[in-house]
Motif scaffolding. Sequence first.
Motif, PDB file in Angstrom:
ATOM      1  N   ALA A  12     -10.143  11.907  10.932  1.00 48.81           N
ATOM      2  CA  ALA A  12      -8.811  12.297  10.425  1.00 48.81           C
ATOM      3  C   ALA A  12      -8.043  10.838  10.397  1.00 48.81           C
ATOM      4  O   ALA A  12      -7.241  10.613   9.499  1.00 48.81           O
ATOM      5  N   VAL A  13      -8.342  10.028  11.290  1.00 47.34           N
ATOM      6  CA  VAL A  13      -7.627   8.742  11.492  1.00 47.34           C
ATOM      7  C   VAL A  13      -7.824   7.787  10.219  1.00 47.34           C
ATOM      8  O   VAL A  13      -6.898   7.277   9.799  1.00 47.34           O
ATOM      9  N   THR A  14      -9.101   7.952   9.676  1.00 44.96           N
ATOM     10  CA  THR A  14      -9.491   7.078   8.588  1.00 44.96           C
ATOM     11  C   THR A  14      -8.603   7.635   7.447  1.00 44.96           C
ATOM     12  O   THR A  14      -8.135   6.804   6.533  1.00 44.96           O
ATOM     13  N   LYS A  15      -8.548   8.967   7.318  1.00 46.42           N
ATOM     14  CA  LYS A  15      -7.757   9.363   6.336  1.00 46.42           C
ATOM     15  C   LYS A  15      -6.434   9.187   6.273  1.00 46.42           C
ATOM     16  O   LYS A  15      -5.631   8.849   5.334  1.00 46.42           O
ATOM     17  N   VAL A  16      -5.936   9.016   7.529  1.00 45.53           N
ATOM     18  CA  VAL A  16      -4.431   8.714   7.599  1.00 45.53           C
ATOM     19  C   VAL A  16      -4.073   7.403   7.301  1.00 45.53           C
ATOM     20  O   VAL A  16      -3.322   7.010   6.726  1.00 45.53           O
ATOM     21  N   LEU A  17      -5.086   6.711   7.653  1.00 45.44           N
ATOM     22  CA  LEU A  17      -4.817   5.008   7.529  1.00 45.44           C
ATOM     23  C   LEU A  17      -5.180   4.689   6.059  1.00 45.44           C
ATOM     24  O   LEU A  17      -4.526   3.652   5.771  1.00 45.44           O
ATOM     25  N   SER A  18      -5.733   5.620   5.391  1.00 42.23           N
ATOM     26  CA  SER A  18      -6.121   5.225   3.859  1.00 42.23           C
ATOM     27  C   SER A  18      -4.569   5.713   3.190  1.00 42.23           C
ATOM     28  O   SER A  18      -4.380   5.136   2.146  1.00 42.23           O
ATOM     29  N   ILE A  19      -3.660   6.652   3.875  1.00 44.90           N
ATOM     30  CA  ILE A  19      -2.630   7.137   3.279  1.00 44.90           C
ATOM     31  C   ILE A  19      -1.605   6.002   3.378  1.00 44.90           C
ATOM     32  O   ILE A  19      -0.581   5.849   2.373  1.00 44.90           O
ATOM     33  N   VAL A  42      -2.814  -3.293  -6.124  1.00 48.07           N
ATOM     34  CA  VAL A  42      -4.271  -3.715  -5.616  1.00 48.07           C
ATOM     35  C   VAL A  42      -4.476  -2.613  -4.310  1.00 48.07           C
ATOM     36  O   VAL A  42      -5.437  -2.184  -3.954  1.00 48.07           O
ATOM     37  N   LEU A  43      -3.145  -2.582  -3.470  1.00 54.57           N
ATOM     38  CA  LEU A  43      -3.136  -1.797  -2.328  1.00 54.57           C
ATOM     39  C   LEU A  43      -3.343  -0.105  -2.757  1.00 54.57           C
ATOM     40  O   LEU A  43      -4.175   0.361  -1.986  1.00 54.57           O
ATOM     41  N   PHE A  44      -2.836   0.259  -3.754  1.00 57.27           N
ATOM     42  CA  PHE A  44      -2.997   1.564  -4.141  1.00 57.27           C
ATOM     43  C   PHE A  44      -4.395   1.768  -4.488  1.00 57.27           C
ATOM     44  O   PHE A  44      -5.171   2.830  -4.058  1.00 57.27           O
ATOM     45  N   LEU A  45      -5.105   0.970  -5.276  1.00 57.38           N
ATOM     46  CA  LEU A  45      -6.384   1.038  -5.672  1.00 57.38           C
ATOM     47  C   LEU A  45      -7.485   1.230  -4.399  1.00 57.38           C
ATOM     48  O   LEU A  45      -8.447   1.585  -4.352  1.00 57.38           O
ATOM     49  N   PHE A  46      -7.159   0.064  -3.524  1.00 55.23           N
ATOM     50  CA  PHE A  46      -7.812   0.046  -2.214  1.00 55.23           C
ATOM     51  C   PHE A  46      -7.930   1.136  -1.555  1.00 55.23           C
ATOM     52  O   PHE A  46      -9.046   1.592  -0.960  1.00 55.23           O
ATOM     53  N   SER A  47      -6.786   1.704  -1.418  1.00 50.60           N
ATOM     54  CA  SER A  47      -6.330   3.016  -0.521  1.00 50.60           C
ATOM     55  C   SER A  47      -7.153   4.147  -1.214  1.00 50.60           C
ATOM     56  O   SER A  47      -7.670   5.140  -0.279  1.00 50.60           O
ATOM     57  N   LEU A  48      -7.513   4.295  -2.468  1.00 54.35           N
ATOM     58  CA  LEU A  48      -8.082   5.170  -3.253  1.00 54.35           C
ATOM     59  C   LEU A  48      -9.696   5.158  -2.838  1.00 54.35           C
ATOM     60  O   LEU A  48     -10.182   6.065  -2.618  1.00 54.35           O
ATOM     61  N   GLY A  49     -10.203   3.983  -2.653  1.00 54.28           N
ATOM     62  CA  GLY A  49     -11.318   3.880  -2.325  1.00 54.28           C
ATOM     63  C   GLY A  49     -11.936   4.109  -1.079  1.00 54.28           C
ATOM     64  O   GLY A  49     -12.769   4.354  -0.404  1.00 54.28           O
TER      65      GLY A  49
END
Length: 53
Positions: A12-19, A42-49
């Motif tokens: 869950a931490v990884t999912k939260v840190l990607s948000i 760039v930040l938005f596309l990085f967080s999607l990946g």
Amino acid sequence: MVIDNKIDGLPAVTKVLSIIPMMIGIGLIMVPELFLQIIGVVLFLFSLGTGKG
């Protein structure tokens, strides 16, 4: 077909840190300065990946 079960359950931490970068990216996209908009995209596309794993 090869199935890799190691990445199926992301913590869950990884999912939260990607948000967090996704929200910052969306905020920067709305700023009128072009340079900050590019950083936001760039930040938005990085967080999607990152969220998909």
